[in-house]
Scaffold this motif. Sequence first.
Motif, PDB file in Angstrom:
ATOM      1  N   LYS A  45      -0.748 -10.436   9.584  1.00  0.00           N
ATOM      2  CA  LYS A  45      -0.710 -10.760  11.013  1.00  0.00           C
ATOM      3  C   LYS A  45      -2.110 -11.084  11.535  1.00  0.00           C
ATOM      4  O   LYS A  45      -3.116 -10.660  10.957  1.00  0.00           O
ATOM      5  CB  LYS A  45      -0.130  -9.594  11.796  1.00  0.00           C
ATOM      6  CG  LYS A  45       1.306  -9.290  11.414  1.00  0.00           C
ATOM      7  CD  LYS A  45       2.138  -9.120  12.654  1.00  0.00           C
ATOM      8  CE  LYS A  45       3.559  -8.798  12.298  1.00  0.00           C
ATOM      9  NZ  LYS A  45       4.419  -9.934  12.313  1.00  0.00           N
ATOM     10  N   ALA A  46      -2.165 -11.812  12.646  1.00  0.00           N
ATOM     11  CA  ALA A  46      -3.435 -12.147  13.297  1.00  0.00           C
ATOM     12  C   ALA A  46      -4.181 -10.870  13.680  1.00  0.00           C
ATOM     13  O   ALA A  46      -3.571  -9.883  14.081  1.00  0.00           O
ATOM     14  CB  ALA A  46      -3.166 -12.993  14.545  1.00  0.00           C
ATOM     15  N   LYS A  47      -5.488 -10.902  13.472  1.00  0.00           N
ATOM     16  CA  LYS A  47      -6.370  -9.773  13.844  1.00  0.00           C
ATOM     17  C   LYS A  47      -5.934  -8.466  13.184  1.00  0.00           C
ATOM     18  O   LYS A  47      -5.987  -7.410  13.803  1.00  0.00           O
ATOM     19  CB  LYS A  47      -6.416  -9.590  15.358  1.00  0.00           C
ATOM     20  CG  LYS A  47      -6.784 -10.822  16.143  1.00  0.00           C
ATOM     21  CD  LYS A  47      -8.247 -11.070  16.067  1.00  0.00           C
ATOM     22  CE  LYS A  47      -8.602 -12.238  16.985  1.00  0.00           C
ATOM     23  NZ  LYS A  47      -9.927 -12.711  16.794  1.00  0.00           N
ATOM     24  N   ALA A  48      -5.499  -8.532  11.925  1.00  0.00           N
ATOM     25  CA  ALA A  48      -4.975  -7.335  11.252  1.00  0.00           C
ATOM     26  C   ALA A  48      -5.459  -7.264   9.805  1.00  0.00           C
ATOM     27  O   ALA A  48      -5.850  -8.263   9.208  1.00  0.00           O
ATOM     28  CB  ALA A  48      -3.450  -7.327  11.293  1.00  0.00           C
ATOM     29  N   VAL A  49      -5.378  -6.066   9.275  1.00  0.00           N
ATOM     30  CA  VAL A  49      -5.657  -5.816   7.868  1.00  0.00           C
ATOM     31  C   VAL A  49      -4.318  -5.815   7.128  1.00  0.00           C
ATOM     32  O   VAL A  49      -3.309  -5.332   7.644  1.00  0.00           O
ATOM     33  CB  VAL A  49      -6.375  -4.456   7.695  1.00  0.00           C
ATOM     34  CG1 VAL A  49      -6.598  -4.153   6.222  1.00  0.00           C
ATOM     35  CG2 VAL A  49      -7.686  -4.440   8.455  1.00  0.00           C
ATOM     36  N   SER A  50      -4.313  -6.334   5.931  1.00  0.00           N
ATOM     37  CA  SER A  50      -3.092  -6.455   5.141  1.00  0.00           C
ATOM     38  C   SER A  50      -2.517  -5.096   4.739  1.00  0.00           C
ATOM     39  O   SER A  50      -3.258  -4.132   4.534  1.00  0.00           O
ATOM     40  CB  SER A  50      -3.391  -7.257   3.876  1.00  0.00           C
ATOM     41  OG  SER A  50      -2.269  -7.311   3.040  1.00  0.00           O
ATOM     42  N   ASP A  51      -1.207  -5.065   4.607  1.00  0.00           N
ATOM     43  CA  ASP A  51      -0.504  -3.909   4.046  1.00  0.00           C
ATOM     44  C   ASP A  51      -0.333  -4.061   2.536  1.00  0.00           C
ATOM     45  O   ASP A  51       0.330  -3.247   1.896  1.00  0.00           O
ATOM     46  CB  ASP A  51       0.886  -3.766   4.676  1.00  0.00           C
ATOM     47  CG  ASP A  51       0.827  -3.374   6.136  1.00  0.00           C
ATOM     48  OD1 ASP A  51      -0.113  -2.664   6.521  1.00  0.00           O
ATOM     49  OD2 ASP A  51       1.731  -3.778   6.883  1.00  0.00           O
TER      50      ASP A  51
ATOM     51  N   LEU B 205       0.813  -1.221   0.000  1.00  0.00           N
ATOM     52  CA  LEU B 205       0.000   0.000   0.000  1.00  0.00           C
ATOM     53  C   LEU B 205       0.844   1.268   0.000  1.00  0.00           C
ATOM     54  O   LEU B 205       0.421   2.288  -0.549  1.00  0.00           O
ATOM     55  CB  LEU B 205      -0.953  -0.001   1.192  1.00  0.00           C
ATOM     56  CG  LEU B 205      -2.094  -1.022   1.123  1.00  0.00           C
ATOM     57  CD1 LEU B 205      -2.882  -1.019   2.420  1.00  0.00           C
ATOM     58  CD2 LEU B 205      -2.993  -0.761  -0.069  1.00  0.00           C
ATOM     59  N   ASP B 206       2.030   1.227   0.594  1.00  0.00           N
ATOM     60  CA  ASP B 206       2.906   2.405   0.558  1.00  0.00           C
ATOM     61  C   ASP B 206       3.335   2.732  -0.879  1.00  0.00           C
ATOM     62  O   ASP B 206       3.485   3.900  -1.229  1.00  0.00           O
ATOM     63  CB  ASP B 206       4.157   2.190   1.415  1.00  0.00           C
ATOM     64  CG  ASP B 206       3.867   2.230   2.906  1.00  0.00           C
ATOM     65  OD1 ASP B 206       2.769   2.699   3.299  1.00  0.00           O
ATOM     66  OD2 ASP B 206       4.729   1.781   3.681  1.00  0.00           O
ATOM     67  N   ASP B 207       3.514   1.689  -1.700  1.00  0.00           N
ATOM     68  CA  ASP B 207       3.939   1.894  -3.086  1.00  0.00           C
ATOM     69  C   ASP B 207       2.811   2.417  -3.965  1.00  0.00           C
ATOM     70  O   ASP B 207       3.054   3.098  -4.959  1.00  0.00           O
ATOM     71  CB  ASP B 207       4.487   0.599  -3.685  1.00  0.00           C
ATOM     72  CG  ASP B 207       5.750   0.128  -2.983  1.00  0.00           C
ATOM     73  OD1 ASP B 207       6.444   0.961  -2.363  1.00  0.00           O
ATOM     74  OD2 ASP B 207       6.050  -1.086  -3.052  1.00  0.00           O
ATOM     75  N   THR B 208       1.567   2.061  -3.632  1.00  0.00           N
ATOM     76  CA  THR B 208       0.419   2.470  -4.444  1.00  0.00           C
ATOM     77  C   THR B 208      -0.259   3.725  -3.884  1.00  0.00           C
ATOM     78  O   THR B 208      -1.242   4.190  -4.451  1.00  0.00           O
ATOM     79  CB  THR B 208      -0.628   1.349  -4.527  1.00  0.00           C
ATOM     80  OG1 THR B 208      -1.075   1.023  -3.214  1.00  0.00           O
ATOM     81  CG2 THR B 208      -0.054   0.120  -5.214  1.00  0.00           C
ATOM     82  N   GLU B 209       0.264   4.228  -2.769  1.00  0.00           N
ATOM     83  CA  GLU B 209      -0.291   5.416  -2.099  1.00  0.00           C
ATOM     84  C   GLU B 209      -1.752   5.209  -1.730  1.00  0.00           C
ATOM     85  O   GLU B 209      -2.605   6.066  -1.914  1.00  0.00           O
ATOM     86  CB  GLU B 209      -0.115   6.658  -2.966  1.00  0.00           C
ATOM     87  CG  GLU B 209       1.349   6.972  -3.232  1.00  0.00           C
ATOM     88  CD  GLU B 209       1.551   8.197  -4.098  1.00  0.00           C
ATOM     89  OE1 GLU B 209       0.593   8.960  -4.315  1.00  0.00           O
ATOM     90  OE2 GLU B 209       2.695   8.376  -4.557  1.00  0.00           O
ATOM     91  N   GLY B 210      -2.061   4.039  -1.179  1.00  0.00           N
ATOM     92  CA  GLY B 210      -3.422   3.702  -0.764  1.00  0.00           C
ATOM     93  C   GLY B 210      -3.999   2.612  -1.638  1.00  0.00           C
ATOM     94  O   GLY B 210      -3.299   1.975  -2.412  1.00  0.00           O
ATOM     95  N   ILE B 211      -5.307   2.417  -1.514  1.00  0.00           N
ATOM     96  CA  ILE B 211      -5.981   1.368  -2.274  1.00  0.00           C
ATOM     97  C   ILE B 211      -6.381   1.919  -3.641  1.00  0.00           C
ATOM     98  O   ILE B 211      -7.222   2.814  -3.729  1.00  0.00           O
ATOM     99  CB  ILE B 211      -7.221   0.852  -1.521  1.00  0.00           C
ATOM    100  CG1 ILE B 211      -6.804   0.296  -0.157  1.00  0.00           C
ATOM    101  CG2 ILE B 211      -7.923  -0.224  -2.348  1.00  0.00           C
ATOM    102  CD1 ILE B 211      -7.972  -0.056   0.741  1.00  0.00           C
TER     103      ILE B 211
ATOM    104  N   ASN C  57      -1.951   9.892 -13.218  1.00  0.00           N
ATOM    105  CA  ASN C  57      -1.827  10.020 -11.761  1.00  0.00           C
ATOM    106  C   ASN C  57      -1.962   8.687 -11.032  1.00  0.00           C
ATOM    107  O   ASN C  57      -1.854   8.641  -9.811  1.00  0.00           O
ATOM    108  CB  ASN C  57      -2.878  10.995 -11.228  1.00  0.00           C
ATOM    109  CG  ASN C  57      -2.695  12.379 -11.816  1.00  0.00           C
ATOM    110  OD1 ASN C  57      -1.583  12.881 -11.891  1.00  0.00           O
ATOM    111  ND2 ASN C  57      -3.779  12.982 -12.255  1.00  0.00           N
ATOM    112  N   GLY C  58      -2.216   7.620 -11.762  1.00  0.00           N
ATOM    113  CA  GLY C  58      -2.392   6.318 -11.131  1.00  0.00           C
ATOM    114  C   GLY C  58      -1.075   5.633 -10.837  1.00  0.00           C
ATOM    115  O   GLY C  58      -0.019   6.039 -11.336  1.00  0.00           O
ATOM    116  N   PRO C  59      -1.126   4.588 -10.014  1.00  0.00           N
ATOM    117  CA  PRO C  59       0.096   3.816  -9.733  1.00  0.00           C
ATOM    118  C   PRO C  59       0.656   3.205 -11.011  1.00  0.00           C
ATOM    119  O   PRO C  59      -0.094   2.807 -11.900  1.00  0.00           O
ATOM    120  CB  PRO C  59      -0.395   2.711  -8.788  1.00  0.00           C
ATOM    121  CG  PRO C  59      -1.696   3.182  -8.252  1.00  0.00           C
ATOM    122  CD  PRO C  59      -2.292   4.062  -9.305  1.00  0.00           C
ATOM    123  N   LYS C  60       1.947   3.125 -11.094  1.00  0.00           N
ATOM    124  CA  LYS C  60       2.628   2.508 -12.248  1.00  0.00           C
ATOM    125  C   LYS C  60       2.913   1.058 -11.877  1.00  0.00           C
ATOM    126  O   LYS C  60       4.039   0.681 -11.537  1.00  0.00           O
ATOM    127  CB  LYS C  60       3.913   3.265 -12.586  1.00  0.00           C
ATOM    128  CG  LYS C  60       3.709   4.748 -12.824  1.00  0.00           C
ATOM    129  CD  LYS C  60       2.858   5.013 -14.052  1.00  0.00           C
ATOM    130  CE  LYS C  60       2.712   6.496 -14.290  1.00  0.00           C
ATOM    131  NZ  LYS C  60       1.345   6.924 -14.473  1.00  0.00           N
TER     132      LYS C  60
END
Length: 128
Positions: A77-83, A44-50, A60-63
Amino acid sequence: MGDIFWYALPLPTNMSDQDVKVVGAEISDVPPGVEVVGYGAYHLDDTEGIPLLYTDKDPNGPKFRELKDYSKGFNVKAKAVSDFVYVAQLRITGKVQKNPTECRYGYRQGGKLYKQPLRCSFELRLKK
């Protein structure tokens, strides 16, 4: 026709008490008029969000072609949302009259492989 779209599948969320390794994802019911060119998983850091829905022509979109692809597997991780977000690369091949409604994730947990269906939907209609 022939346009390429990048569509973000639902963000993996691990509701269990153990970490999981996501090893694949797909749209289960690709409609006529749409061809899946491929899938990729991106941080998500590379795509600047979803990145919900982009075309290759969007300046302006992700490359995606230039980003590191983690689709061979990433941990949640357990009980977490993916990065990481899975993205389908789609080509329009004809008239699209139906929306897909289901995706499927493959993941490993405790040495076992599982497949998890999820609802996912988007609408693609091309103007004349």
